[in-house]
Design an enzyme around this catalytic site. Structure first.
Site, mmCIF file in Angstrom:
data_model
loop_
_atom_site.group_PDB
_atom_site.id
_atom_site.type_symbol
_atom_site.label_atom_id
_atom_site.label_comp_id
_atom_site.label_asym_id
_atom_site.label_seq_id
_atom_site.Cartn_x
_atom_site.Cartn_y
_atom_site.Cartn_z
ATOM 1 N N GLU A 191 0.892 -1.175 0.000
ATOM 2 C CA GLU A 191 0.000 0.000 0.000
ATOM 3 C C GLU A 191 0.916 1.208 0.000
ATOM 4 O O GLU A 191 1.503 1.549 1.030
ATOM 5 C CB GLU A 191 -0.870 0.024 1.269
ATOM 6 C CG GLU A 191 -1.727 -1.196 1.487
ATOM 7 C CD GLU A 191 -2.971 -1.213 0.616
ATOM 8 O OE1 GLU A 191 -3.265 -0.194 -0.022
ATOM 9 O OE2 GLU A 191 -3.616 -2.269 0.565
ATOM 10 N N CYS A 217 -2.161 9.195 2.339
ATOM 11 C CA CYS A 217 -1.989 8.672 0.986
ATOM 12 C C CYS A 217 -3.211 8.984 0.142
ATOM 13 O O CYS A 217 -3.111 9.112 -1.066
ATOM 14 C CB CYS A 217 -1.769 7.173 1.055
ATOM 15 S SG CYS A 217 -3.062 6.351 1.982
HETATM 16 P P1 NAD Z 1 8.420 4.726 4.841
HETATM 17 O O1 NAD Z 1 8.447 3.918 3.601
HETATM 18 O O2 NAD Z 1 9.567 5.613 5.121
HETATM 19 O O3 NAD Z 1 8.290 3.765 6.132
HETATM 20 C C1 NAD Z 1 7.215 2.870 6.286
HETATM 21 C C2 NAD Z 1 7.643 1.730 7.195
HETATM 22 O O4 NAD Z 1 8.634 0.963 6.538
HETATM 23 C C3 NAD Z 1 8.250 2.175 8.524
HETATM 24 O O5 NAD Z 1 7.781 1.323 9.539
HETATM 25 C C4 NAD Z 1 9.748 1.970 8.296
HETATM 26 O O6 NAD Z 1 10.484 1.743 9.473
HETATM 27 C C5 NAD Z 1 9.740 0.727 7.427
HETATM 28 N N1 NAD Z 1 10.931 0.519 6.622
HETATM 29 C C6 NAD Z 1 11.783 1.442 6.113
HETATM 30 N N2 NAD Z 1 12.766 0.842 5.415
HETATM 31 C C7 NAD Z 1 12.535 -0.498 5.467
HETATM 32 C C8 NAD Z 1 13.191 -1.651 4.942
HETATM 33 N N3 NAD Z 1 14.276 -1.564 4.191
HETATM 34 N N4 NAD Z 1 12.666 -2.853 5.216
HETATM 35 C C9 NAD Z 1 11.552 -2.986 5.941
HETATM 36 N N5 NAD Z 1 10.886 -1.933 6.490
HETATM 37 C C10 NAD Z 1 11.372 -0.704 6.236
HETATM 38 O O7 NAD Z 1 7.056 5.535 4.792
HETATM 39 P P2 NAD Z 1 6.476 6.590 5.843
HETATM 40 O O8 NAD Z 1 7.221 7.877 5.732
HETATM 41 O O9 NAD Z 1 6.367 5.952 7.190
HETATM 42 O O10 NAD Z 1 4.991 6.788 5.282
HETATM 43 C C11 NAD Z 1 4.671 7.693 4.272
HETATM 44 C C12 NAD Z 1 4.345 6.984 2.981
HETATM 45 O O11 NAD Z 1 3.361 5.981 3.201
HETATM 46 C C13 NAD Z 1 3.739 7.909 1.941
HETATM 47 O O12 NAD Z 1 4.335 7.675 0.685
HETATM 48 C C14 NAD Z 1 2.276 7.507 1.909
HETATM 49 O O13 NAD Z 1 1.597 7.770 0.701
HETATM 50 C C15 NAD Z 1 2.347 6.063 2.208
HETATM 51 N N6 NAD Z 1 1.078 5.572 2.744
HETATM 52 C C16 NAD Z 1 0.304 4.773 1.956
HETATM 53 C C17 NAD Z 1 -0.926 4.326 2.427
HETATM 54 C C18 NAD Z 1 -1.823 3.457 1.588
HETATM 55 O O14 NAD Z 1 -2.753 2.895 2.143
HETATM 56 N N7 NAD Z 1 -1.608 3.313 0.291
HETATM 57 C C19 NAD Z 1 -1.333 4.687 3.703
HETATM 58 C C20 NAD Z 1 -0.507 5.503 4.467
HETATM 59 C C21 NAD Z 1 0.699 5.939 3.984
#
Ligand code: NAD
Length: 518
Positions: free
Chosen positions: A232, A266
């Site tokens: 997502e 998002c």
């Molecule tokens: P992010 O990708 O920086 O982090 C998300 C999660 O992934 C965190 O828990 C982080 O610790 C983890 N993570 C980071 N690197 C990783 C790796 N290499 N392996 C495994 N886990 C890892 O995103 P964010 O800043 O927390 O969230 C913002 C983004 O999320 C925006 O792009 C937004 O659009 C998206 N988002 C999408 C939805 C949806 O339903 N489509 C909902 C909410 C947010």
């Protein structure tokens, strides 16, 4: 020992120091989860669903402290913490507790030719699944997936965002109080490195919500072990405002769609497409409404927008706004950070040149709304689809039939007519996107099936209907002729079918009579 801090984004105050999970603890967590899952997965669905209702009760009892914590750690206003996080989670628990036993029951498939046999779909748990989540809806997003995973019979290794670990721990505490078996849900604390260590333990599936960049890294790591993934990811969601739209309604919808959770969603409206005949009054009214929004720290109960939760987002806003200013874009409202740079004013941009700029093309994930225009409906659809994301879109019109006609041409996971964003919080409707917005669906009974394996069981309808199949060895001329005639029964023309039928029947009788199958 190295600790990790949780801070209030409205003032930077320290909320807690936490010890991150170690690599050894990750391994232990998986061993425990696998053991807990075996017993849980063997329980009847109705028993698992009952525990969801216990969780619902616990959440309602603890709502005020949950709302307080979400507001403190994430920064969103109290009302949003209640209305957009806690209430949808309670509603989803009700939906999945009620519907999961029905949706995941064994289902018989009708068979057109093999009438003597029966096919059944049997849904069974994946095993231990991993849920990795972001900070922007730190309660609803992970809990929605946790409840689907658990009711489907899985154990869950949950990694909340390192920005909102306390809310992750609150979810764990509520599930413990609700009576889920020990170690069925385990919350591990840490950043992306921990996320990668979790994936290295080969969970049976990964449910990831976050940025496109991280999604790609996770998918690449998952590919090494062939772990299935649901992603997502981001969005750049358009709202199309048709010429017949009620201006007051359309501007209020855009206002909430663009600025709820300070635009850190998002499903936020991030591109406003307005018919050129109404763009002037639309922009004037939206600017006025934007100026009325109250922005303030999380302890105030009368703010509409909170702070920017994540420091690194501010660089994106700076660069997108600077580029827009340099291109001569009009800033109709906002555009400034507070002195301490914790808040960005709700910002409205207008101007034709916007469409080539990053503020219009790339995800902003903040309170910035670019307005642009269209002349015809095909142009609006073309512009809406001309983006690398495909999560959600909205159409505002008085003509619902036309709205639906447009909706059917939009490349997005959800298209809302005369609404914005909110179906991300509905249990009944699927959530997910296409293109760079991700892979798979969560929520809804469709999404629930992403949390199970499908086992197909095929058997004779009765013991006496067990006999050797006509296509078994040895291959013979009469066998070939019978099957060739059988193919004629699929012809479009009834005359041809009828003509072939007697030949097929006599060949089939001959085949069965001379049965020499091994
Ligand atoms: P992010 O990708 O920086 O982090 C998300 C999660 O992934 C965190 O828990 C982080 O610790 C983890 N993570 C980071 N690197 C990783 C790796 N290499 N392996 C495994 N886990 C890892 O995103 P964010 O800043 O927390 O969230 C913002 C983004 O999320 C925006 O792009 C937004 O659009 C998206 N988002 C999408 C939805 C949806 O339903 N489509 C909902 C909410 C947010």
């Amino acid at each position: 020992m190295k600790t990790h801090t949780s801070r209030n984004p409205a003032d930077g105050s320290l909320l807690a120091e936490l010890v991150p999970t170690t690599p050894d603890q990750v391994i232990q967590a998986f061993d425990r989860a696998r053991a807990a899952q075996r017993a849980w997965g063997a329980l009847p669905l109705s028993a698992r669903a009952k525990t969801l209702l216990q969780l619902r009760e616990v959440i309602i009892q603890h709502t005020d402290e949950i709302v307080e914590l979400i507001t403190q750690e994430n920064g969103k206003p109290y009302f949003e913490a209640l209305a957009n996080e806690v209430i949808p989670s309670v509603d989803m628990l009700t939906f999945f507790a009620k519907k999961a036993p029905y949706a995941l029951r064994d289902t018989n498939l009708p068979l057109s030719i093999m009438k003597h046999r029966q096919s059944t779909l049997n849904y069974w748990p994946l095993g231990v699944v991993t849920i990795i989540s972001p900070w922007n809806y730190p309660w609803l997003l992970p809990l929605g997936e946790i409840m689907m995973a658990l009711v489907a019979g899985n154990a869950v290794i949950f990694k909340p965002s390192e920005i909102t670990p306390l809310i992750g721990l609150k979810i764990q505490a509520m599930c413990d109080l609700a009576g889920f078996p020990t170690h069925l849900l385990q919350t591990l604390l840490g950043d992306g490195i921990l996320g990668s260590q979790i994936i290295a333990q080969r969970p049976n599936k990964i449910f990831f919500t976050g940025s496109v960049a991280t999604g790609k890294i996770i998918m690449a790591q998952a590919a090494e072990y062939l772990i299935p993934v649901n992603l997502e990811l981001g969005g750049k969601d358009p709202i199309i405002v048709l010429a017949d739209a009620d201006l007051d309604f359309a501007t209020s919808a855009t206002l909430w769609g663009g600025y709820t959770n300070a635009g850190q969603m998002c499903a936020s409206v991030e591109r406003v497409l307005v018919h050129e005949s109404i763009v002037q009054p639309f922009t004037t009214l939206l600017s006025k409404k934007t100026a009325l929004l109250r922005q303030g720290p999380s302890h105030s109960r009368s703010n509409d927008l909170g702070p920017i939760t994540l420091e690194k987002q501010k660089k994106i806003y700076d660069s997108q706004l600077q580029e827009a200013k340099a291109a001569g874009i009009t800033i109709c409202a906002g555009g400034q950070f507070s002195e301490d740079r914790r808040f960005l004013q709700p910002t409205l941009l207008a101007g034709k040149a916007l469409e080539t700029l990053s503020v219009y093309q790339e995800e902003t994930f903040g309170p910035v709304l670019p307005i642009t225009t269209f002349r015809s409906i095909p142009e609006a659809i073309e512009k809406a689809n001309n983006n690398r994301y495909g999560l959600l879109a909205s159409v505002i019109t008085r003509d619902l039939a036309l709205g639906e006609q447009i909706a059917r041409q939009i490349q997005a996971g959800s298209v809302l007519i005369n609404e914005v964003c909110y179906t991300a919080g509905l249990g009944e409707t699927p959530w997910g996107g296409l293109k760079d917005s991700g892979i798979g669906r969560s929520h809804s009974l469709e999404g629930l099936k992403d949390f199970v394996n499908i086992r197909h069981i095929h058997k004779p309808r009765a013991p006496w209907l067990t006999f050797k199949s006509l296509w078994w060895f040895p291959y013979t001329d009469i066998q070939y002729r019978t099957f060739r005639l059988f193919l004629e029964l699929y012809r479009c023309s009834w005359l041809k079918k009828l003509a072939a039928f007697p030949h097929f029947l006599s060949a089939a009788i001959r085949l069965i009579k001379n049965d020499k199958r091994l």
